[in-house]
Each structure stands twice: as structure tokens, then as C-alpha cells.
Scaffold this active site. Sequence first.
Site, PDB file in Angstrom:
ATOM      1  N   ARG A  45      11.315   4.088 -20.453  1.00  0.00           N
ATOM      2  CA  ARG A  45      11.338   5.552 -20.585  1.00  0.00           C
ATOM      3  C   ARG A  45       9.961   6.160 -20.837  1.00  0.00           C
ATOM      4  O   ARG A  45       9.797   7.372 -20.769  1.00  0.00           O
ATOM      5  CB  ARG A  45      12.309   5.950 -21.715  1.00  0.00           C
ATOM      6  CG  ARG A  45      13.744   6.001 -21.235  1.00  0.00           C
ATOM      7  CD  ARG A  45      14.648   6.492 -22.318  1.00  0.00           C
ATOM      8  NE  ARG A  45      14.933   5.444 -23.285  1.00  0.00           N
ATOM      9  CZ  ARG A  45      15.375   5.662 -24.522  1.00  0.00           C
ATOM     10  NH1 ARG A  45      15.566   6.903 -24.935  1.00  0.00           N
ATOM     11  NH2 ARG A  45      15.636   4.663 -25.340  1.00  0.00           N
ATOM     12  N   ASN A 391     -37.950  19.765 -33.361  1.00  0.00           N
ATOM     13  CA  ASN A 391     -37.133  20.920 -32.986  1.00  0.00           C
ATOM     14  C   ASN A 391     -36.954  20.904 -31.468  1.00  0.00           C
ATOM     15  O   ASN A 391     -37.939  20.930 -30.734  1.00  0.00           O
ATOM     16  CB  ASN A 391     -37.842  22.205 -33.435  1.00  0.00           C
ATOM     17  CG  ASN A 391     -36.913  23.403 -33.330  1.00  0.00           C
ATOM     18  OD1 ASN A 391     -36.244  23.584 -32.311  1.00  0.00           O
ATOM     19  ND2 ASN A 391     -36.880  24.236 -34.356  1.00  0.00           N
TER      20      ASN A 391
END
Length: 477
Positions: A45, A391
Site C-alpha cells: 500500500r 566580508n
Amino acid sequence: MHVVSPGRVCYITLRRSAPFRSSESFPMPTSSVAAVILAAGLGTRMKSDLPKVMHPVCGKPMLAHVLSLVESVDASRRVVVAGPGMDGVAALARAAGAEVAVQAERLGTAHAVLAAQEALADFSGDILVAFGDTPLIDAETLERALALKHSALDPAVVVLGFAAEDPGAYGRLIVDGAGCLLRIVEAKDASPEELAVDLCNSGVMVIDGRVAWRLLSAIGNANAKGEYYLTDIVALARAEGRACAVVEGAEEEFLGVNSRADLALVEALAQNRLRARWLAEGVTMTDPHTVYFSMDTVLGRDVTIEPFVVFGPGVTVGDGVTIKGFCHFEQARVAPGAILGPYARLRPGAEIGEGAHIGNFVEVKKSTVEAGAKVNHLTYIGDARVGAKANVGAGTITCNYDGFNKSFTDIGAGAFIGSNTSLVAPVTVGDGAIVGAGSVVTHRVPADALTVTRAPQKTVEGWAARFRDKMRALKAK
Ligand code: UD1
Ligand code: MG
């Protein structure tokens, strides 16, 4: 209903007058237990190419949940009963240190347990039977069953049961007035009176090792389904004058998965448990129901998680980390104090350093972003190191893949990468270097240097105004 309810393990032991116990014929029980995990079912199932027990719940295959559960109650041996050709099931079992037995034909649960007999030929302790498709059982419930098994009652079988809201197709546990288990009746074989019983069989049971294989071999298949029912072991033990008992747990612990809908339900329950656990551990969640964990997620203290965050497998997050909304993480480590998101994606091998910032629409894969570095907007960092306090500007991309190989990008500490930069790997940007916005960097940038690859800016004074005048005049004709 007189059964052993949570926290009342001694009930039967205290109440019953022991008509069928004999300490002469049964030496004091041993405490060793081997687990037999039934997993040979086809799971039709589920409509899946994956065997049912391999479907994950909270990122971990159901079978692995059950293997961990029985390990947590000190099962000294673990045998997984698989169907023929279930190679993935066998591989998972062996990787977890369990043994594998194959049930060639699927003739019922008793037949399935018997498939493990050969593997356990040298084992004389008790047998704990569990189902591979029932992953939510509490270790504490199992501990109560084992404690009752080892109590002075000395039952032949302890069955884990639960009061079902809708007993439906479950086997019914038939107990006497003193709470002793008399027999188990499968729904298909039950009388209307028996069907009215709401105490159900979870399928999990502990069987006395001294009688287990003999009783299992004596089970027949003269029933509605023509199967060898494990549940018949109770009546067989009772016929020999042995006690059998029930330990009751919560219905949700025994939810078995037969369909994708069941799987979703079990997942939801398991997620709720993990949410409750992390709230209790000192994690703040604005809306816990929108946060999804894996079994192995590890979170520190004072972590804050905004709505809609998914933790795939293998994520560890340190103390004080803030995770803003809509993030997705897998196989990643985040050091304390980092700020992530909203909309951050950490893929396998992402290592985020202490206090680092990973902002919106930033993807990090197999890369280290060191302490205090900031990668805040619209960036891909793959196969790279971003040095401490560097950065990385918006829209930066590490071009790590040339269609054949992956290459590494190394960004030094304190470097500044201007927006919309493409770092074509393999490439190195030295400590403290600055890369001008819009650059395509293909060669090493020395420490503290400036690199810029953009075309020189050309300005023509008044050109835009003249252009508009010309175009308007043309259009007016
Ligand atoms: C079983 C119990 C029922 C109980 C219910 C709880 C029996 C006879 N019935 O019924 O009392 O209420 O579980 O969910 O035990 N399996 C094999 N080989 C087999 C048959 C089954 O490995 O030949 C495995 C299945 O994969 C599954 C488990 O055993 O994991 C249970 O089998 P299933 O067919 O689901 O039993 P139920 O009919 O649900
Ligand atoms: Mg079932």
C-alpha cells in the site's frame, strides 16, 4: 479493564494468586533478551520501490528507529527478518550491527519470528518481537514490559497493548478479571463480543526464551487468513499453565505504517516529540509547528528559531545561534552566536564559524565560513574557505565547477569581496585584499592588494538627453 497501565507495572504481580506459576519447573528468569524485528512485509500500500521499513521518519529509516529502540533497552542480539531480495534492508541492519534472517515466504507473523530461530540457535535468553514499521514506541514502555517479564510473576509472554479509539482490524487482548492475558483474537476471527473489546495488540511482545521456539513451532494456521499468527502463542502458553500479561502504552506509540498517509501521521507525531524536546532543552521557537527536525539534530542553549525552518539530517547548532525564518539546513555545523537567514541554505559540509552571518538567499556547500565573517546577500559559497571577518558582497559566486571537476576558493581573513564578483576556482584571495565589485577573478589576489577586472567606465556628458530628444522626434513623425 484490568491491565497494567502506565506507571503500574506491579499491578498483576500484586493482585494475582499465582495459580499457574511454579518456581520449581521454571528457574529464575535471565535478563538477557534478543530482539527479532519483523520487516519482511512488502508494504504494497506504500506504492513504493523502497521497502516500507526503509522510508524515513524524521530523516531516519523506520527500521533504524526500531533498531535504536531495542538497543536502548539493551537487547544483546538483534535479528532483522527481511524478505527475499531486500538488500537495502539487510545492509542497513548489518551496518547497525544487527543480524539478518530471510523469510522466504510470507506466511504470517509467527512464521516470520521462526525465520530468526537459526540465527539465535546459540541464544537462550528471552525474545523481544517488534515490527519494523512501528517506529514510535517509547523505550520506557518497553522497559516496563521487560521489568514485568523479569518479575516474580514470571510470565511466558508479555504483550504490549493499548486502548484504541477505533480498534478496527487490530487483534484484541482478552484478559480476565485479574488482568491476566488469556488470549489474543485477530479481528477477522473475533466474535461480536470480542470485537467490542478496545484493548488492542500492538504486536510487540516479550517471550520467555525457555519456551519461545517450542511454542512458536506449535502454532498452526487454521484461521480466517490461513496464516501462522504470532498472537496464538498466548493461548498455547496458557494451556501449559503459564501466566501471560499486558503492559499498556499510548495508542500513538503503536501506530504502524501501512500507507503514505500513515507515514505522514507518524512523521507529524515524531516531529511534535522533537519540538517538545528542544523547547524543553532551552530553544526558543516562535511557531514550533512550522519547524521540522531530524532525529539527529543537535541544538545548543538559547538558540532562537523563527518560523518555517527545516533541519535535514546531520545538523549541529551551537549556543545562542539565531535562525531567521525560511531556512533549510542539512549536514552542517554552526558555531555559537552565528546569525542565519532569513532564507539561508546550508548544504552538506557547511561549517559556519562563531558569530558569522549568513544572510538571505545565501547557499553554502562544503565550505568553512570562519568566525565573524559576513556573507549576507544572494551568494553561493561552494568548496571554499571564507576567512575570519571577511566580508562577501551581494551576488558573489564561487565558480567551483567547470563541468568536470570541483575546485577550491580560498578567501583570506579580513578580505572584502565586492558585490557581483565571480571567483573562478581554483583561486585565492589573500588576507585583507579587496576585490572590486563586478570582478571576474581568475588569478591569485595577493594579501592587502586591490583587484578589479571590470571594463573602464566611460561617460558621455548629455548623451542621454540628446538620445531621448532624437527618439521622441522620430516617433512624432
Ligand atoms: C498484527 C497482529 C495484530 C496486531 C497488529 C498490530 C498478528 C497475527 N496480528 O496484525 O494482532 O493488532 O499486528 O499492528 O500478529 N510480517 C512479516 N512476515 C509475515 C507477516 C508479517 O515479516 O509473514 C511483518 C510485517 O511486515 C509487519 C508485521 O510483521 O511489520 C505485522 O504484520 P501485519 O501483516 O501487518 O500484521 P497485522 O495483520 O497488522
Ligand atoms: Mg499491520
